[in-house]
Design a protein around this motif. Structure first.
Motif, PDB file in Angstrom:
ATOM      1  N   ARG A   2       0.833  -1.193   0.000  1.00  0.00           N
ATOM      2  CA  ARG A   2       0.000   0.000   0.000  1.00  0.00           C
ATOM      3  C   ARG A   2       0.876   1.255   0.000  1.00  0.00           C
ATOM      4  N   PRO A   5      -0.521   7.551   1.655  1.00  0.00           N
ATOM      5  CA  PRO A   5      -1.517   8.522   1.178  1.00  0.00           C
ATOM      6  C   PRO A   5      -0.946   9.936   1.106  1.00  0.00           C
ATOM      7  N   SER A  14      -9.396  11.609   1.245  1.00  0.00           N
ATOM      8  CA  SER A  14      -8.402  10.702   0.694  1.00  0.00           C
ATOM      9  C   SER A  14      -9.073   9.435   0.192  1.00  0.00           C
ATOM     10  N   TRP A  16      -7.782   6.773   0.240  1.00  0.00           N
ATOM     11  CA  TRP A  16      -7.323   5.716   1.131  1.00  0.00           C
ATOM     12  C   TRP A  16      -8.209   5.594   2.362  1.00  0.00           C
ATOM     13  N   THR A  52     -11.664   2.080  -2.002  1.00  0.00           N
ATOM     14  CA  THR A  52     -10.267   2.299  -1.620  1.00  0.00           C
ATOM     15  C   THR A  52      -9.358   2.412  -2.840  1.00  0.00           C
ATOM     16  N   SER A  53      -8.551   3.437  -2.867  1.00  0.00           N
ATOM     17  CA  SER A  53      -7.514   3.728  -3.860  1.00  0.00           C
ATOM     18  C   SER A  53      -8.049   4.291  -5.174  1.00  0.00           C
ATOM     19  N   HIS A  54      -9.361   4.455  -5.311  1.00  0.00           N
ATOM     20  CA  HIS A  54      -9.962   4.959  -6.553  1.00  0.00           C
ATOM     21  C   HIS A  54     -10.636   6.306  -6.319  1.00  0.00           C
ATOM     22  N   GLY A 153      -4.863  11.289  -3.653  1.00  0.00           N
ATOM     23  CA  GLY A 153      -4.454   9.905  -3.851  1.00  0.00           C
ATOM     24  C   GLY A 153      -3.294   9.509  -2.965  1.00  0.00           C
ATOM     25  N   PHE A 155      -3.651   7.482  -6.746  1.00  0.00           N
ATOM     26  CA  PHE A 155      -4.792   6.788  -7.316  1.00  0.00           C
ATOM     27  C   PHE A 155      -4.359   5.520  -8.052  1.00  0.00           C
ATOM     28  N   LYS A 156      -5.143   4.466  -7.887  1.00  0.00           N
ATOM     29  CA  LYS A 156      -4.914   3.231  -8.640  1.00  0.00           C
ATOM     30  C   LYS A 156      -5.147   3.486 -10.125  1.00  0.00           C
ATOM     31  N   SER A 161       0.615   0.284 -10.028  1.00  0.00           N
ATOM     32  CA  SER A 161      -0.468   0.305  -9.033  1.00  0.00           C
ATOM     33  C   SER A 161      -1.368  -0.930  -9.075  1.00  0.00           C
ATOM     34  N   TRP A 164      -2.194  -2.837  -5.747  1.00  0.00           N
ATOM     35  CA  TRP A 164      -2.768  -2.137  -4.589  1.00  0.00           C
ATOM     36  C   TRP A 164      -4.082  -2.726  -4.190  1.00  0.00           C
TER      37      TRP A 164
END
Length: 164
Positions: A2, A5, A14, A16, A52-54, A153, A155-156, A161, A164
């Motif tokens: 991971r 952030p 975030s 995250w 998460t992550s998007h 981010g 960001f994925k 990435s 992730w």
């Protein structure tokens, strides 16, 4: 592994802190999309999916799109959370953005709010705005999140990435 952030500024969120599995929420925001110099949608009836992550993915009512601006496209995909998706072409001002939108005709349990709604990839459009702010497409060619100044981010979707 991971990533760390990005720091938050005032009024920012975030990716995250977003959940997995994703969350669906109604938001009071105005979304516009233009293609070929033509406005294809302008609505405040907006649902977003946070994962998460998007960056958020914004789903708009099919009925809010101008007549003739959406048509079925080839292909389909499957999301472990939302279910089976179909793709749509977006038409505007004499242009066609192939497979530039998708929806879930029969979404999975917990994602019923996505029924009769469409998400659009920002990259192929002339302009996508949220409350007047031009969005930036999520990196990569698969994910359809919209990045704004209030979302941080990393960001994925960009190089490196996928894990992730």
């Amino acid at each position: 592994m991971r990533p760390v952030p990005d720091p938050l500024g005032p009024g920012q969120e975030s990716v995250w802190d977003y959940p997995r599995p994703p969350r669906v929420e109604q938001v009071d925001l105005r979304v516009t999309i233009e293609l070929g110099g033509e406005r294809v949608v302008d609505t405040r009836d907006v649902v977003r999916v946070l994962e998460t992550s998007h960056p958020p993915v914004y789903y708009l009512p099919i009925s809010a799109f101008a007549d003739g601006t959406l048509s079925p496209a080839e292909g389909a995909s499957f999301c472990e959370f939302k279910g089976a998706a179909r793709y749509l072409d977006v038409h505007g001002g004499g242009r066609i953005a192939e497979r530039a939108a998708w929806n879930y005709p029969d979404p999975s349990t917990g994602f019923e709010a996505l029924r009769d709604r469409v998400a659009v990839y920002a990259g192929p459009m002339d302009a996508c705005t949220i409350d007047g702010e031009q969005v930036t497409p999520q990196p990569g060619s698969f994910y359809g999140g919209w990045i704004t100044s209030w979302v941080v981010g990393p960001f994925k979707g960009g190089p490196g990435s996928m894990g992730w």
